[in-house]
Design a protein around this motif. Sequence first.
Motif, PDB file in Angstrom:
ATOM      1  N   LYS A 183     -29.894 -12.176  17.029  1.00  0.00           N
ATOM      2  CA  LYS A 183     -30.476 -11.492  15.878  1.00  0.00           C
ATOM      3  C   LYS A 183     -29.464 -10.664  15.089  1.00  0.00           C
ATOM      4  CE  LYS A 183     -34.708 -12.828  16.349  1.00  0.00           C
ATOM      5  NZ  LYS A 183     -35.278 -13.803  15.420  1.00  0.00           N
ATOM      6  N   ARG A 186     -23.203 -12.911  13.621  1.00  0.00           N
ATOM      7  CA  ARG A 186     -22.950 -14.113  12.844  1.00  0.00           C
ATOM      8  C   ARG A 186     -23.200 -15.364  13.698  1.00  0.00           C
ATOM      9  NH1 ARG A 186     -17.547 -13.198  10.472  1.00  0.00           N
ATOM     10  NH2 ARG A 186     -18.526 -12.469   8.569  1.00  0.00           N
ATOM     11  N   ARG A 189     -26.847 -16.128  13.722  1.00  0.00           N
ATOM     12  CA  ARG A 189     -27.251 -16.589  12.404  1.00  0.00           C
ATOM     13  C   ARG A 189     -26.880 -18.047  12.206  1.00  0.00           C
ATOM     14  NH1 ARG A 189     -28.332 -13.442   8.207  1.00  0.00           N
ATOM     15  NH2 ARG A 189     -29.727 -12.614   9.771  1.00  0.00           N
ATOM     16  N   TYR A 190     -25.666 -18.419  12.657  1.00  0.00           N
ATOM     17  CA  TYR A 190     -25.216 -19.800  12.467  1.00  0.00           C
ATOM     18  C   TYR A 190     -25.961 -20.769  13.378  1.00  0.00           C
ATOM     19  CZ  TYR A 190     -21.409 -18.046   9.545  1.00  0.00           C
ATOM     20  OH  TYR A 190     -20.694 -17.474   8.545  1.00  0.00           O
ATOM     21  N   TYR A 192     -29.097 -20.494  14.266  1.00  0.00           N
ATOM     22  CA  TYR A 192     -30.348 -20.748  13.554  1.00  0.00           C
ATOM     23  C   TYR A 192     -30.118 -21.669  12.361  1.00  0.00           C
ATOM     24  CZ  TYR A 192     -33.408 -17.390  15.932  1.00  0.00           C
ATOM     25  OH  TYR A 192     -34.183 -16.751  16.851  1.00  0.00           O
ATOM     26  N   ALA A 193     -29.059 -21.420  11.600  1.00  0.00           N
ATOM     27  CA  ALA A 193     -28.800 -22.221  10.397  1.00  0.00           C
ATOM     28  C   ALA A 193     -28.576 -23.681  10.756  1.00  0.00           C
ATOM     29  CB  ALA A 193     -27.581 -21.664   9.652  1.00  0.00           C
ATOM     30  N   GLY A 195     -29.652 -25.242  13.398  1.00  0.00           N
ATOM     31  CA  GLY A 195     -30.921 -25.832  13.824  1.00  0.00           C
ATOM     32  C   GLY A 195     -31.850 -26.100  12.658  1.00  0.00           C
ATOM     33  N   GLY A 196     -31.808 -25.233  11.654  1.00  0.00           N
ATOM     34  CA  GLY A 196     -32.708 -25.390  10.511  1.00  0.00           C
ATOM     35  C   GLY A 196     -32.273 -26.525   9.611  1.00  0.00           C
ATOM     36  N   SER A 197     -31.003 -26.576   9.261  1.00  0.00           N
ATOM     37  CA  SER A 197     -30.473 -27.654   8.442  1.00  0.00           C
ATOM     38  C   SER A 197     -28.973 -27.729   8.657  1.00  0.00           C
ATOM     39  CB  SER A 197     -30.784 -27.421   6.961  1.00  0.00           C
ATOM     40  OG  SER A 197     -30.005 -28.302   6.172  1.00  0.00           O
ATOM     41  N   GLU A 199     -26.944 -29.884   7.498  1.00  0.00           N
ATOM     42  CA  GLU A 199     -26.228 -30.165   6.249  1.00  0.00           C
ATOM     43  C   GLU A 199     -25.987 -28.878   5.473  1.00  0.00           C
ATOM     44  OE1 GLU A 199     -28.986 -31.742   7.120  1.00  0.00           O
ATOM     45  OE2 GLU A 199     -28.810 -33.906   6.789  1.00  0.00           O
ATOM     46  N   ALA A 200     -27.036 -28.054   5.370  1.00  0.00           N
ATOM     47  CA  ALA A 200     -26.882 -26.810   4.621  1.00  0.00           C
ATOM     48  C   ALA A 200     -25.791 -25.957   5.253  1.00  0.00           C
ATOM     49  CB  ALA A 200     -28.204 -26.037   4.589  1.00  0.00           C
ATOM     50  N   ALA A 201     -25.757 -25.943   6.587  1.00  0.00           N
ATOM     51  CA  ALA A 201     -24.730 -25.160   7.271  1.00  0.00           C
ATOM     52  C   ALA A 201     -23.345 -25.701   6.934  1.00  0.00           C
ATOM     53  CB  ALA A 201     -24.973 -25.172   8.778  1.00  0.00           C
ATOM     54  N   ARG A 262     -36.176 -27.553  15.219  1.00  0.00           N
ATOM     55  CA  ARG A 262     -36.302 -27.068  13.849  1.00  0.00           C
ATOM     56  C   ARG A 262     -35.724 -25.670  13.643  1.00  0.00           C
ATOM     57  NH1 ARG A 262     -41.300 -29.361  14.279  1.00  0.00           N
ATOM     58  NH2 ARG A 262     -42.316 -27.358  14.442  1.00  0.00           N
ATOM     59  N   GLY A 263     -35.098 -25.143  14.658  1.00  0.00           N
ATOM     60  CA  GLY A 263     -34.479 -23.835  14.489  1.00  0.00           C
ATOM     61  C   GLY A 263     -35.468 -22.691  14.345  1.00  0.00           C
ATOM     62  N   ARG A 264     -36.659 -22.833  14.931  1.00  0.00           N
ATOM     63  CA  ARG A 264     -37.651 -21.761  14.837  1.00  0.00           C
ATOM     64  C   ARG A 264     -38.033 -21.288  16.223  1.00  0.00           C
ATOM     65  NH1 ARG A 264     -37.916 -25.282  11.344  1.00  0.00           N
ATOM     66  NH2 ARG A 264     -38.055 -24.767   9.138  1.00  0.00           N
TER      67      ARG A 264
ATOM     68  N   LEU B  82     -29.911 -30.164  -0.117  1.00  0.00           N
ATOM     69  CA  LEU B  82     -29.127 -29.852   1.068  1.00  0.00           C
ATOM     70  C   LEU B  82     -28.688 -28.400   1.096  1.00  0.00           C
ATOM     71  CD1 LEU B  82     -26.753 -32.917   1.097  1.00  0.00           C
ATOM     72  CD2 LEU B  82     -28.859 -32.602   2.376  1.00  0.00           C
ATOM     73  N   ASN B  87     -35.425 -22.572   7.632  1.00  0.00           N
ATOM     74  CA  ASN B  87     -35.963 -21.603   8.585  1.00  0.00           C
ATOM     75  C   ASN B  87     -35.413 -20.199   8.375  1.00  0.00           C
ATOM     76  OD1 ASN B  87     -33.423 -22.543   9.303  1.00  0.00           O
ATOM     77  ND2 ASN B  87     -33.721 -22.111  11.467  1.00  0.00           N
ATOM     78  N   LEU B  88     -34.363 -20.075   7.568  1.00  0.00           N
ATOM     79  CA  LEU B  88     -33.782 -18.754   7.345  1.00  0.00           C
ATOM     80  C   LEU B  88     -34.399 -18.107   6.111  1.00  0.00           C
ATOM     81  CD1 LEU B  88     -29.988 -19.341   8.062  1.00  0.00           C
ATOM     82  CD2 LEU B  88     -31.794 -18.603   9.609  1.00  0.00           C
ATOM     83  N   LEU B 112     -24.156  -8.016  11.942  1.00  0.00           N
ATOM     84  CA  LEU B 112     -24.533  -8.369  10.580  1.00  0.00           C
ATOM     85  C   LEU B 112     -25.035  -7.115   9.875  1.00  0.00           C
ATOM     86  CD1 LEU B 112     -26.519 -11.651  11.259  1.00  0.00           C
ATOM     87  CD2 LEU B 112     -24.223 -11.457  10.322  1.00  0.00           C
TER      88      LEU B 112
END
Lengths: 316, 252
Positions: A183, A186, A189-190, A192-193, A195-197, A199-201, A262-264, B82, B87-88, B112
């Motif tokens: 929580k 960094r 945070r990464y 979670y990112a 796991g969520g997407s 590609e976005a990461a 799904r990163g949740r 993309l 989820n964030l 953070l």
Amino acid sequence: MSGRLAGWASAATWSRVALPAVIVLMGVTFASLNPNFYSATNLRNVARQTAILGITACGQTMVILSGGFDLSVGMVIGLISVAGSLVMSQWGLWPGMVAGLLMGVVVGGLNGVMVATAGLPPFIATLATFSAARGLALILSGGLPITDLPADYRWLGAGHLLTLPLPAVIAAVVFVGCHVLMKKTRFGRYVYAIGGSEEAAVFSGVPVVRYKVTVWSFHGLLVGAAAVILTSRAVSGHATLGEGAELESIAATVIGGTALGRGRGSIFNTFLGVVAMGVLTNGLNLINVSTYYQMVAMGVIIAGAVYVDQWRHRQR
Amino acid sequence: MRGIWKAFGAVQALRGVDLELWPGEVLGLVGDNAAGKSTLMKVLTGVHRPDAGEIVLADRRVAFHSPRDSRALGIEMIYQNLALAPNLDVVANVFLGREVTRRALPHAVEWLDERRMESETRSLLDRLRITIDSVRRPVERLSGGQQQAVAIARAVAFQARVVIMDEPTASLAVKEVGKVLDLVGTLRGKGVSVILISHRLQDIFSVADRVMVLLGGQCVAVRRVAETTMDEVVKHIVGAEAGGLDHLASGR
């Protein structure tokens, strides 16, 4: 109507209201069936027995939040139990425990490399590790338990700190540490990112491969810790010591409400999941339900928890 | 960008394309599939390196080896779908990959700095006149237009000079398209240059200053939007003008 239903059954409602209620309900039920349930001795037992699950579930949760999952936990515990015990009987207590932790990091890192660098599906990669670890453990031990361990070692699994079982204290530290890590840093945070997407990461400049290997290695460290503690409790290194730990840790994670892939979810969710599993197992033991039935029940619970989660997701 | 050439094996994707972009200008980039739009943008962001040609940014010749290089100089690309981690929350997405941290122990532990990231996100959204009631909500709970707005805000949060948008309105409801296009206008007002890739010519005609048409890896037309019509642009896209037909005849 279905929207309201989905709102009622949202992940937050589950972890903050429904699951604690289920835990309390189980507690009341078991206490009424067997008055020993609330005795201090029994509660200490629950904490001690659940500690291993808590430690492995923390690592499993972090891996699941990053989009993976680990089926090899149980067999890796067996391998580390055997190999760590061999080191311990040769070189002594501390080298043995450190070797156990390091082996956990290496095997976890290996899983991570297979998943992140080689791109194997976690299912295949960790199933391969499952098989290899089991084979190695049996080769090293010849199928026999390793019993000539130092007497001091027992303290780790059986000792107390301020009347609390030491394994439970360690598990509590692991929970708090992992929660803060996920929580407040960094790193979390990464995870979670990713796991969520993923590609976005990647497009955001997150070094995805490095963080994936790191989260798997950290999970490996926790598996190593669980193996070292469990071996101490068993007072012997044994190849089948952790059998079923992978399913139990996945079960605690999904019962807590963390979604597969799904990163949740969160470490706190998993804490509740672990408590629920611990109370359930202990309660069923107290009212003399056989372990075999408990295994069947766990299968049903895992399938049910994942089904409910996916149903919730479709309602969105 | 001057005289950009790029081939992938035997396929010549770009054939000497020039692209000019002024500060605070919105350039519409159009062309059929495989006309070279995305290859050209990948050259500009450093995903691909050109075989020939040069990129000049504010009178300085630059070469990008990776998207990190181009981002460091203020060139941001917003990919279609993309861009965000669903989820964030909004704050985490805006700062993803560039988190603000506080040192707890030097060189060891960093926390953070959520409070600072949150307040900077709020003021960023205010500056861009984006209204989102809670910046702590996961972006998957936002509407498509709000998500696109967050992606754009994220791109310009760190002194972007050039923002490339790939089909920003493709998956939006009609009433949200206008909001995203307004946001493009806001960026222009702040001196940010925008390259807008879109199949929707009405979007480009409503917000762009100039429009550039690619066909078969070449620039076949650059027009001021005020001085052209959709019909003319469409003709260039399909290559129906004389030049375009010659081009087809030459055997691409």
